[in-house]
Design a protein around this motif. Structure first.
Motif, mmCIF file in Angstrom:
data_model
loop_
_atom_site.group_PDB
_atom_site.id
_atom_site.type_symbol
_atom_site.label_atom_id
_atom_site.label_comp_id
_atom_site.label_asym_id
_atom_site.label_seq_id
_atom_site.Cartn_x
_atom_site.Cartn_y
_atom_site.Cartn_z
ATOM 1 N N LEU A 334 0.862 -1.180 0.000
ATOM 2 C CA LEU A 334 0.000 0.000 0.000
ATOM 3 C C LEU A 334 0.899 1.231 0.000
ATOM 4 O O LEU A 334 1.941 1.222 0.641
ATOM 5 C CB LEU A 334 -0.855 -0.008 1.290
ATOM 6 N N ILE A 335 0.471 2.256 -0.747
ATOM 7 C CA ILE A 335 1.201 3.531 -0.668
ATOM 8 C C ILE A 335 0.294 4.561 -0.016
ATOM 9 O O ILE A 335 -0.876 4.703 -0.386
ATOM 10 C CB ILE A 335 1.643 4.021 -2.066
ATOM 11 N N ALA A 363 1.276 -0.570 -19.265
ATOM 12 C CA ALA A 363 2.437 -1.433 -19.512
ATOM 13 C C ALA A 363 2.315 -2.768 -18.775
ATOM 14 O O ALA A 363 3.199 -3.615 -18.858
ATOM 15 C CB ALA A 363 3.710 -0.714 -19.073
ATOM 16 N N GLY A 364 1.209 -2.961 -18.058
ATOM 17 C CA GLY A 364 1.016 -4.213 -17.322
ATOM 18 C C GLY A 364 1.939 -4.368 -16.134
ATOM 19 O O GLY A 364 2.215 -5.481 -15.684
ATOM 20 N N LYS A 365 2.443 -3.251 -15.613
ATOM 21 C CA LYS A 365 3.335 -3.329 -14.457
ATOM 22 C C LYS A 365 2.542 -3.362 -13.160
ATOM 23 O O LYS A 365 1.401 -2.944 -13.100
ATOM 24 C CB LYS A 365 4.262 -2.116 -14.431
ATOM 25 N N ARG A 366 3.215 -3.827 -12.115
ATOM 26 C CA ARG A 366 2.580 -3.974 -10.813
ATOM 27 C C ARG A 366 2.151 -2.617 -10.236
ATOM 28 O O ARG A 366 2.914 -1.639 -10.289
ATOM 29 C CB ARG A 366 3.594 -4.600 -9.856
ATOM 30 N N VAL A 367 0.931 -2.560 -9.694
ATOM 31 C CA VAL A 367 0.530 -1.389 -8.917
ATOM 32 C C VAL A 367 -0.061 -1.886 -7.594
ATOM 33 O O VAL A 367 -0.456 -3.038 -7.493
ATOM 34 C CB VAL A 367 -0.523 -0.504 -9.638
ATOM 35 N N VAL A 368 -0.074 -1.006 -6.610
ATOM 36 C CA VAL A 368 -0.716 -1.319 -5.332
ATOM 37 C C VAL A 368 -1.649 -0.150 -5.029
ATOM 38 O O VAL A 368 -1.522 0.916 -5.640
ATOM 39 C CB VAL A 368 0.322 -1.494 -4.195
ATOM 40 N N PRO A 369 -2.613 -0.324 -4.125
ATOM 41 C CA PRO A 369 -3.506 0.790 -3.805
ATOM 42 C C PRO A 369 -2.735 2.017 -3.312
ATOM 43 O O PRO A 369 -1.720 1.877 -2.624
ATOM 44 C CB PRO A 369 -4.387 0.230 -2.684
ATOM 45 N N VAL A 370 -3.240 3.187 -3.721
ATOM 46 C CA VAL A 370 -2.655 4.451 -3.256
ATOM 47 C C VAL A 370 -3.748 5.223 -2.533
ATOM 48 O O VAL A 370 -4.827 5.446 -3.088
ATOM 49 C CB VAL A 370 -2.138 5.313 -4.421
ATOM 50 N N ILE A 418 -5.222 1.965 5.628
ATOM 51 C CA ILE A 418 -4.767 0.654 6.103
ATOM 52 C C ILE A 418 -5.954 -0.308 6.181
ATOM 53 O O ILE A 418 -5.873 -1.464 5.782
ATOM 54 C CB ILE A 418 -4.057 0.790 7.470
ATOM 55 N N ARG A 419 -7.105 0.223 6.670
ATOM 56 C CA ARG A 419 -8.324 -0.603 6.739
ATOM 57 C C ARG A 419 -8.697 -1.142 5.347
ATOM 58 O O ARG A 419 -8.984 -2.315 5.161
ATOM 59 C CB ARG A 419 -9.465 0.270 7.291
ATOM 60 N N TYR A 420 -8.637 -0.254 4.385
ATOM 61 C CA TYR A 420 -8.958 -0.614 2.999
ATOM 62 C C TYR A 420 -8.038 -1.728 2.501
ATOM 63 O O TYR A 420 -8.484 -2.728 1.926
ATOM 64 C CB TYR A 420 -8.833 0.635 2.118
ATOM 65 N N ALA A 421 -6.730 -1.574 2.762
ATOM 66 C CA ALA A 421 -5.763 -2.576 2.300
ATOM 67 C C ALA A 421 -5.963 -3.904 3.025
ATOM 68 O O ALA A 421 -5.861 -4.975 2.426
ATOM 69 C CB ALA A 421 -4.340 -2.067 2.501
ATOM 70 N N PHE A 422 -6.272 -3.841 4.330
ATOM 71 C CA PHE A 422 -6.558 -5.068 5.089
ATOM 72 C C PHE A 422 -7.789 -5.772 4.502
ATOM 73 O O PHE A 422 -7.780 -6.975 4.305
ATOM 74 C CB PHE A 422 -6.804 -4.732 6.574
ATOM 75 N N ASP A 423 -8.847 -4.989 4.233
ATOM 76 C CA ASP A 423 -10.083 -5.579 3.684
ATOM 77 C C ASP A 423 -9.798 -6.261 2.355
ATOM 78 O O ASP A 423 -10.272 -7.360 2.086
ATOM 79 C CB ASP A 423 -11.149 -4.493 3.488
ATOM 80 N N ARG A 424 -9.028 -5.594 1.521
ATOM 81 C CA ARG A 424 -8.732 -6.169 0.203
ATOM 82 C C ARG A 424 -7.978 -7.484 0.315
ATOM 83 O O ARG A 424 -8.067 -8.345 -0.545
ATOM 84 C CB ARG A 424 -7.900 -5.183 -0.624
ATOM 85 N N LYS A 425 -7.167 -7.612 1.364
ATOM 86 C CA LYS A 425 -6.438 -8.856 1.570
ATOM 87 C C LYS A 425 -7.291 -9.889 2.314
ATOM 88 O O LYS A 425 -6.860 -11.025 2.517
ATOM 89 C CB LYS A 425 -5.157 -8.593 2.378
#
Ligand code: GDP
Ligand code: MN
Length: 428
Positions: A334-335, A363-370, A418-425
């Protein structure tokens, strides 16, 4: 303050440790040719304040003058792990009869005891030896901080080295002398690190083929004699070994510090958070706040990974590179970003972020939630750009959540992110 290899070798030589014969320090290939003369085998070594030069092409052996000139031409002006090669140390090559040792003296930061580390498996990265064959390392702490290495410890260290090297116990006396001298140099010159890797065994005895000394800046005032010996008039800024990310950031022109070691093994039960803050103060705040919120609300399962600072007025390209670096950094889940636009513009910031995300998605490169917030200079045009961007390319920007304005405090933004990233996982 870290010394260059040639300086560290001067120090060790003064203490009676054998070092290779120096032929010159050269900035030009033709000077290298002159230094080599008619010698049959020489070493060319990049004078840069970083280790691991061998693997990066910064240490080359040349068979005679012609080869030395051509290798020097190739090495000068190149970069070794991010450092420009401006000077080469030219030395006679050491002809080893087999056997390379490691001798290092440092201070244990936990209890301030001087610590001597030796290994008969020298010539490679000692951290690697520690991981792969810990039985090949002996580590001795000298609790009383004596000026010279106590006899019993010196004998124990030398015996351990000798038992793992060709030549066996016949070498122990010479090895003991070198270990004791490295220790004495560490104490005498107020070092943080005094290290030989490798110490090569030759028919004439052990020779320090490489040398590293880092002086404790707090002791420099006592080292006028050393400065005279080395011909230094002012202290150089301390340079610690940068990580890959730090080298990349330096080349792009922004400040960046990794909080995790280069060889950190990710804990898969934790969320790793990269930070793109606006300003150095916010950068430090974010590290503490992410860690603190992780401890209070997420069972200590949140790890901030970096400090970053663009300095005032970054360009769109630089902002994009700041995000790119963290998207490319594998541990990051997460960023969290905060643009508190004072000198810097929110408009530049959001264009950098959106541009980076679009390019990476395409370009199909990796991204993480921002997740983040922007407030301050140029907010109206930044808001307009953001809204239009989300309409135009919703898919590319689906995982970007930027709160505009300061109706939410940053702590809240961090906690929700952080809550958002936890939920997504799917984590509790
Ligand atoms: P580092 O990679 O920055 O630690 O640079 P070093 O000075 O340790 O050089 C890298 C490697 O080159 C060493 O581990 C040795 O194996 C080799 N090397 C360096 N100098 C000599 C030398 O004079 N003779 C021989 N035979 N090998 C050398
Ligand atoms: Mn070395």
């Amino acid at each position: 303050m870290r010394l260059y290899e040639n300086e560290a070798k001067q120090v060790f030589a003064r203490e009676g440790i054998a070092v290779p014969r120096a032929l010159g320090v050269c900035e030009k290939a033709e000077d290298v040719g002159r230094a080599v003369g008619e010698r049959a085998a020489v070493m060319l070594k990049a004078l840069v304040l970083i280790g691991g030069r061998g693997k990066a092409g910064g240490v080359r052996r040349a068979a005679g003058r012609a080869e030395a000139v051509s290798l020097a031409t190739d090495m000068l002006g190149r970069r070794i792990r991010g450092y420009p090669v401006e000077r080469l140390l030219v030395e006679e090559a050491v002809e080893t009869t087999g056997g390379a040792a490691y001798i290092g003296v440092t201070m244990n930061p936990a209890d301030f005891n001087v610590t001597v580390i030796v290994s008969p498996a020298g010539g490679v990265d000692i951290e690697q030896v520690a991981r792969e064959s810990p039985d090949k390392i002996l580590r001795v702490e000298i609790a009383a901080n004596e000026a010279t290495l106590p006899e019993a410890e010196a004998s124990r260290l030398a015996a351990f080295l000798a038992s793992g090297l060709p030549g066996g116990s016949a070498r122990a006396g010479a090895l003991k002398a070198v270990v004791s001298k490295v220790y004495a140099a560490f104490q005498k010159y107020d070092c943080k690190v005094a290290e030989i890797n490798p110490l090569l065994l030759t028919d004439a005895g052990p020779v320090a083929a490489d040398a590293k000394i880092v002086l404790d800046d707090n002791g420099l005032y006592r080292q006028a004699g050393l400065f005279r010996l080395l011909g230094l008039t002012t202290a150089r800024h301390d340079v610690s070994e940068p990580t890959r990310n730090e080298v990349r950031a330096r080349e792009a022109g922004f400040k960046y510090v990794d909080l995790l070691a280069e060889d950190h093994v990710k804990d898969l039960s934790k969320l790793y958070v990269g930070l793109v803050p606006g300003g150095a103060g916010y950068g430090i705040f974010s590290i503490d706040e992410v860690g603190g919120i992780g401890d209070r609300f997420f069972g200590g399962r949140v790890v901030p990974v970096n400090f970053m600072d663009s300095g005032g007025g970054p360009t769109v390209a630089m902002v994009a590179e700041m995000f790119d670096l963290l998207f490319d950094y594998e541990p990051v889940d997460l960023i969290i970003t905060s643009r508190f636009g004072g000198i810097s513009s929110c408009d530049v910031f959001i264009r950098g972020l959106v541009g980076c995300l679009r390019e990476r998605r395409q370009a199909g490169k990796r991204v993480v939630p921002v997740v983040g917030r922007m407030v301050g200079t140029d907010l109206p045009s930044a808001r307009e750009f953001l809204e239009r961007a989300k309409r135009e390319t919703p898919a590319e920007l689906e995982d970007m959540h930027i709160t505009v304005g300061n109706r939410k405090i940053m702590a809240e933004v961090i906690r929700e992110g952080i809550r958002y990233a936890f939920d997504r996982k799917g984590w509790a």
